[in-house]
Design a protein around this motif. Sequence first.
Motif, PDB file in Angstrom:
ATOM      1  N   GLY A 245     -10.007  -1.709  12.877  1.00 46.51           N
ATOM      2  CA  GLY A 245      -9.847  -1.232  11.512  1.00 46.51           C
ATOM      3  C   GLY A 245     -11.045  -0.386  11.122  1.00 46.51           C
ATOM      4  O   GLY A 245     -12.084  -0.389  11.808  1.00 46.51           O
ATOM      5  N   MET A 246     -10.917   0.339  10.020  1.00 49.28           N
ATOM      6  CA  MET A 246     -12.022   1.190   9.559  1.00 49.28           C
ATOM      7  C   MET A 246     -12.220   1.001   8.066  1.00 49.28           C
ATOM      8  O   MET A 246     -11.259   0.990   7.290  1.00 49.28           O
ATOM      9  CB  MET A 246     -11.741   2.659   9.893  1.00 49.28           C
ATOM     10  N   MET A 260      -8.272   8.637   9.983  1.00 52.47           N
ATOM     11  CA  MET A 260      -6.954   8.006  10.092  1.00 52.47           C
ATOM     12  C   MET A 260      -5.811   9.014  10.220  1.00 52.47           C
ATOM     13  O   MET A 260      -4.697   8.619  10.607  1.00 52.47           O
ATOM     14  CB  MET A 260      -6.709   7.077   8.900  1.00 52.47           C
ATOM     15  N   VAL A 261      -6.042  10.270   9.906  1.00 48.54           N
ATOM     16  CA  VAL A 261      -5.004  11.274  10.148  1.00 48.54           C
ATOM     17  C   VAL A 261      -5.299  12.104  11.400  1.00 48.54           C
ATOM     18  O   VAL A 261      -4.475  12.925  11.797  1.00 48.54           O
ATOM     19  CB  VAL A 261      -4.797  12.211   8.925  1.00 48.54           C
ATOM     20  N   ILE A 262      -6.451  11.879  11.997  1.00 47.59           N
ATOM     21  CA  ILE A 262      -6.802  12.563  13.251  1.00 47.59           C
ATOM     22  C   ILE A 262      -6.443  11.693  14.447  1.00 47.59           C
ATOM     23  O   ILE A 262      -5.887  12.173  15.429  1.00 47.59           O
ATOM     24  CB  ILE A 262      -8.303  12.925  13.267  1.00 47.59           C
ATOM     25  N   ARG A 263      -6.760  10.398  14.358  1.00 44.79           N
ATOM     26  CA  ARG A 263      -6.532   9.470  15.467  1.00 44.79           C
ATOM     27  C   ARG A 263      -5.407   8.495  15.135  1.00 44.79           C
ATOM     28  O   ARG A 263      -5.105   8.239  13.975  1.00 44.79           O
ATOM     29  CB  ARG A 263      -7.814   8.693  15.766  1.00 44.79           C
ATOM     30  N   LYS A 267      -5.879   0.785  13.212  1.00 45.49           N
ATOM     31  CA  LYS A 267      -4.736  -0.011  12.778  1.00 45.49           C
ATOM     32  C   LYS A 267      -4.591  -0.077  11.260  1.00 45.49           C
ATOM     33  O   LYS A 267      -3.470  -0.189  10.741  1.00 45.49           O
ATOM     34  CB  LYS A 267      -4.848  -1.442  13.320  1.00 45.49           C
ATOM     35  N   ALA A 268      -5.693  -0.011  10.538  1.00 43.15           N
ATOM     36  CA  ALA A 268      -5.664  -0.087   9.068  1.00 43.15           C
ATOM     37  C   ALA A 268      -6.990   0.412   8.525  1.00 43.15           C
ATOM     38  O   ALA A 268      -8.001   0.434   9.245  1.00 43.15           O
ATOM     39  CB  ALA A 268      -5.392  -1.517   8.603  1.00 43.15           C
ATOM     40  N   LEU A 331      -0.790   9.079   8.596  1.00 41.54           N
ATOM     41  CA  LEU A 331      -1.768   7.992   8.565  1.00 41.54           C
ATOM     42  C   LEU A 331      -1.487   7.003   9.691  1.00 41.54           C
ATOM     43  O   LEU A 331      -0.338   6.622   9.936  1.00 41.54           O
ATOM     44  CB  LEU A 331      -1.717   7.271   7.220  1.00 41.54           C
ATOM     45  N   SER A 332      -2.543   6.559  10.342  1.00 42.42           N
ATOM     46  CA  SER A 332      -2.384   5.706  11.519  1.00 42.42           C
ATOM     47  C   SER A 332      -2.036   4.266  11.181  1.00 42.42           C
ATOM     48  O   SER A 332      -1.653   3.500  12.076  1.00 42.42           O
ATOM     49  CB  SER A 332      -3.668   5.734  12.352  1.00 42.42           C
ATOM     50  N   GLY A 333      -2.171   3.872   9.921  1.00 43.02           N
ATOM     51  CA  GLY A 333      -1.867   2.493   9.544  1.00 43.02           C
ATOM     52  C   GLY A 333      -1.942   2.308   8.039  1.00 43.02           C
ATOM     53  O   GLY A 333      -2.203   3.256   7.289  1.00 43.02           O
ATOM     54  N   PRO A 334      -1.702   1.081   7.567  1.00 48.79           N
ATOM     55  CA  PRO A 334      -1.773   0.792   6.126  1.00 48.79           C
ATOM     56  C   PRO A 334      -3.162   1.093   5.563  1.00 48.79           C
ATOM     57  O   PRO A 334      -4.172   1.011   6.257  1.00 48.79           O
ATOM     58  CB  PRO A 334      -1.444  -0.700   6.051  1.00 48.79           C
ATOM     59  N   LEU A 335      -3.183   1.390   4.269  1.00 44.79           N
ATOM     60  CA  LEU A 335      -4.426   1.790   3.603  1.00 44.79           C
ATOM     61  C   LEU A 335      -4.580   1.016   2.303  1.00 44.79           C
ATOM     62  O   LEU A 335      -3.651   0.925   1.504  1.00 44.79           O
ATOM     63  CB  LEU A 335      -4.386   3.296   3.315  1.00 44.79           C
TER      64      LEU A 335
END
Length: 399
Positions: A245-246, A260-263, A267-268, A331-335
């Motif tokens: 996560g980040m 999160m839109v590059i990779r 996961k979130a 987006l790679s996951g929930p935010l």
Amino acid sequence: MIPPNTEMHHGYTPHFDRLSFFVIIGAACFLIGKETQMKSVLILVLLALLLPACAMPAAQPPSPTPAAVMASFTPTPPPTQTSSPVPSPTETPAPTLTPTPTLHPLAIDAMRRRDYPGSDITIEQTLDPGANYSRYIASYLSEGLKIYALLTVPYGDPPPSGWPVVVFNHGYIPPAQYRTTERYVAYVDAFARNGYIVIKSDYRGHGSSEGQAGGAYSRPDYVVDVLNALASIERFPGADPNRVGMWGHSMGGYITLRAMVIRKDIKAGIIWGGVVASYPDMITRWRATPPATLSAGARNWRSSFIEQYGTFEENPQFWASISANSYLADLSGPLQLDHGEADETVPLLFSQLLYQEAVDAGAQVELYTYPGNDHNISQSFSVAMQRGIDFFDRYVKGP
């Protein structure tokens, strides 16, 4: 004497021709049946004319001359290369290739095309431990630069797949004042206590990290450093590369959203008080006077970008290309968004705008606002942190 088996093209014909023969025979028969004197005279005259012809060589047609041969068969002359009226093929002009526009280094598509290999993580110094985790100053490589980071690792044996990870992105701190072990201590401690490996990058030019601190909004450097930290921690012994996560605060929220839109391997994400508006909104709805601690280039990027690329109305494609908000469907996951309602550093409006844009894009997003709270959500810190831990436990750590 003509040699035997010799083809005769010229000379005497060895026999009478058929016409002369039949004429003589006919005349003889006529004389026998008709004894009229007049007719005899005529016949004798005729014979006198024909007999020499029978004795003389047969007349042959003259040998054909080359001109006569050409007249009877005229070969097609070989074609000559002249400016004849025969049309020549139209030369097809070589196609003119339209050059692919060069993307700005900040463009999301440009950043997606780059490589972020990271490196092995080196433990530079062992720090005093936390309650149930080890603490280190570590380093890794980003574009050949040695970047330092704070690293925490839970005690004990890791799960079979490895420990879940939080990549922690700090907000703006004057680079010359930044220290790896200062600031965000309680934030990092909350995730580390709950069984996460945490890595907090000292972006280039911060603390002991190599390179120049050129600012986050006018160049991609800090995002590149974080993506290389992500690649490095994914190969770290004991880390689970599939459970990452980040977390980001303020400028670190800007970095988190872009990452999160590059990779696709994040996961979130959680963003507190983030600079998460589009570039046009950042320019028109944010502080007109940047902090004096910023370099001249970092302070003046707004005016230089408009001068170089045009206004939002003149060149909307450019401004959309460098805004992560244009790519929220990816987006790679929930935010999760958290923002103090009394934040005087970054407008609450930025998180509200991002929330609505993400909903419109079909992304999974939640927004929490905190009445009376400042940029650091100081008054509701424990509540906000627990929400973040629960969020990562649900979407990163898993059951």
